[in-house]
Design an enzyme around this catalytic site. Structure first.
Site, short mmCIF file in Angstrom:
data_model
loop_
_atom_site.label_atom_id
_atom_site.label_comp_id
_atom_site.label_asym_id
_atom_site.label_seq_id
_atom_site.Cartn_x
_atom_site.Cartn_y
_atom_site.Cartn_z
N LYS A 92 0.86 -1.19 0.00
CA LYS A 92 0.00 0.00 0.00
C LYS A 92 0.90 1.24 0.00
O LYS A 92 1.95 1.25 0.67
CB LYS A 92 -0.86 -0.04 1.27
CG LYS A 92 -1.91 1.05 1.38
CD LYS A 92 -2.76 0.82 2.64
CE LYS A 92 -3.89 1.81 2.79
NZ LYS A 92 -4.74 1.53 3.96
N SER A 142 -9.85 -1.19 7.15
CA SER A 142 -9.25 -0.92 5.84
C SER A 142 -8.46 -2.07 5.20
O SER A 142 -8.05 -1.96 4.05
CB SER A 142 -8.33 0.30 5.92
OG SER A 142 -9.10 1.47 5.91
N SER A 175 -9.72 1.34 3.07
CA SER A 175 -8.87 2.14 2.22
C SER A 175 -7.81 1.36 1.44
O SER A 175 -7.27 1.88 0.47
CB SER A 175 -8.16 3.20 3.07
OG SER A 175 -7.29 2.59 4.00
#
Lengths: 489, 94
Positions: A81, A180, A156
């Protein structure tokens, strides 16, 4: 055996390297090709093709030499990420604010993957500063759900989840502040694990809400999650919240395969599931519980009465901490700078912050500023901390009776792009089942278990007591084997 | 309902500007969220003490473990003079 290399898991690829069925460079080539073919998913913000190709060639040699000391992750292509710093590479955190920010050092997560021979494919898309549940708040545009391109991949860590589900990486590392990792894993039909708070070092991970943020893996199966948790966990003196514990040994425990359903008690918090669930999710969840009982698990009702406040608590604590953490973005030392020449320093801050942050980030900074401002601190922040403690007590009571708590991961199926754009509150409520584990600092995992009539994945969520990742993963591996479904692709 | 002047105050404290044409929709969403958060009023917290929480931080020795070069530290800054961050003047001459 040279076709469909990208369909394999960490375990099977590692085995293939050792049996000389295929080479690291062949696997790498397959993934890089797939990343190009499926570029419309917008899963990556940045890819490291040249570095990845040359590293894979190095591992070709090492495996050819028949080296037996290579760790299981050697030569495995994994995505990160875009919230983890990688030295000399851009780290955007999904924001215009950091769109040109070059990292000065490696995050501990990156270092630990490096030490085990992982090849980083690139950085994945995410909601801006990890604030969102759909990856739509990214400055770099939304990521599409590999199951249905009109739908969101969750967030996310949506880019991470799409990179794994779309076979653009063997696995990915994401972060989870209120769901997330787990919610996008559920939306994309893969496994996502949030470890106990403090298990994985956050050094070099951009801060959002420091009392809740935790990094963890997104993978095709539970065993791959165990391998990555064992790699990432363990004390790090660069993070003051890092727990003084040795790395976990979950993979070895799973490989022994010496456990059965009758050893475990599973709690169902029906008071949390009474309303707001999609009817199809509700139905398949009830079938699941009946199935587990037949398999020999002891199913027990547990009560988590204060969890109904979880979203309200979260939207005080997380924005409050965010308003403080994001005050560092002043446009001076780093971050977006409009290159204007304002009269005053304050004007300079306002210009850069207003142009550099997106709408959702601004809303959260302002919510936090509101909750912490004079006259409101006691009513909001202190109250939230107290209710959070009530919630933690509920969990402590529940874990006296059960090993794991089971719920669906998300109350709803993956929604359409843009569907919640103008209604932030409804977006916030989509995390109602995942937030409690963050507030109570518990390890929690999402595993795919059913497919809806509209052909969308449904995930189940298991949560265990603090530091009980071994139990959590054992139960998960049974559920995966007995009720999970094979990945779509 | 949160009032407009409150939002403007918060925006000033946050060093964030909300464009005039977006204030109304911002205010609407902001108020809805605050209203939802007020759900916490229903929670009876009289039994919960203020300072029950014990946070265990691990501190390391205050010794250098890694060093960044000054050139690297300032490389992300838009305006640098002699390896210092340059900012708008903050002290009036008067």
């Amino acid at each position: 055996m040279k076709s469909n290399l990208e369909l394999l898991t960490i375990e099977t690829i590692a085995e293939g390297f050792r049996n000389e069925d295929f080479k690291p460079s062949e696997v790498m080539e397959a993934f890089l090709e797939n990343i190009k073919v499926k570029s419309e998913l917008n899963a990556y913000i940045d890819t490291y093709e040249d570095d990845a190709v040359s590293k894979a060639a190095e591992f070709d040699k090492l495996f050819k030499e028949g080296r037996e000391d290579l760790p299981i992750l050697s030569g495995i292509p994994i995505s990160l990420k875009d919230i983890f710093l990688v030295k000399d590479k851009i780290c955007t955190c999904g924001s215009k604010m950091l769109s040109n920010y070059v990292s000065n050092y490696d995050s501990t997560v990156k270092k630990r993957l490096d030490d085990q021979g992982v090849i980083i494919l690139g950085k994945t898309n995410m909601d801006e500063f990890a604030m969102g549940s759909s990856t739509e708040t990214s400055y770099f545009g939304p990521t599409l759900n590999p199951w249905d391109h009109e739908r969101v991949p969750g967030g996310s860590s949506g880019g991470s989840a799409a990179s794994v589900a779309g076979r653009l990486a063997v696995a990915s590392i994401g972060t989870d502040t209120g769901g997330s990792i787990r919610q996008p894993a559920s939306f994309c039909g893969i496994v996502g694990l949030k470890p106990t708070y403090g298990r994985v070092s956050r050094y070099g991970m951009v801060a959002f809400s420091s009392s809740l943020d935790q990094a963890g893996p997104l993978t095709h199966n539970v065993r791959d999650s165990a391998i990555l948790l064992d790699t990432l966990s363990g004390f790090d003196n660069r993070d003051t919240t890092s727990l003084k514990l040795a790395p976990t040994k979950c993979y070895e425990a799973l490989k022994k395969n010496d456990f059965s359903p009758s050893e475990f008690k599973i709690g169902i918090p029906y008071d949390l599931l009474r309303e707001g669930l999609d009817s199809e999710i509700d139905q398949s969840f009830n079938l699941l519980v009946a199935q587990l009982e037949k398999m020999g698990f002891k199913i027990i009702d547990v009560s988590l009465p204060s969890s109904k406040y979880a979203v309200a608590i979260y939207y005080i604590i997380a924005p409050s901490e965010a308003s403080s953490n994001l005050s560092r973005y002043d446009g001076i030392r780093y971050g977006f700078n409009e290159e204007s020449t304002p009269e005053t320093l304050e004007e300079f801050y306002v210009k850069n912050r207003s142009a550099g942050f997106g709408e959702e980030v601004k809303r959260r900074i302002m919510l936090g500023t509101y909750a912490l401002s004079s006259g409101y601190y006691d009513a909001y922040y202190l109250k939230a901390i107290k209710v959070k403690r009530m919630m933690q007590k509920d969990f402590n009571e529940a874990f006296k009776k059960v090993d794991c708590i089971l719920t669906p991961t998300s109350p709803e199926l993956p929604f359409k792009l843009g569907e919640k754009k103008d209604n932030p509150l409804s977006m916030y409520l989509s995390d109602i089942l995942t937030i409690p584990a963050n507030l109570a600092e518990l390890p929690s995992i999402s595993i795919p278990f059913s497919i809806s009539s509209s052909n969308l994945p449904i995930g189940l969520q298991l949560t265990s007591n603090k530091l009980c990742e071994d139990t959590l993963l054992k139960v998960s591996s049974i559920l995966e084997r007995e009720v999970g479904f094979k990945s779509k692709t | 309902m949160v009032e407009k002047k409150e939002v403007l105050k918060i925006s000033k404290l946050s060093r964030l500007l909300i464009e005039e044409n977006k204030i109304d929709s911002f205010l609407k969403n902001f108020s809805e969220i605050i209203e939802y958060i007020n759900l916490l009023d229903q929670a009876d917290t009289t039994e919960i003490g203020k300072d029950e929480e014990i946070v265990e931080y691990s501190f390391r020795d205050d010794s250098e473990i890694e060093k960044l070069e000054v050139e690297d530290v300032v490389k992300n800054s838009a305006k640098v003079e002699n390896n210092f961050f340059a900012v708008t003047k903050v002290i009036d001459e008067e």
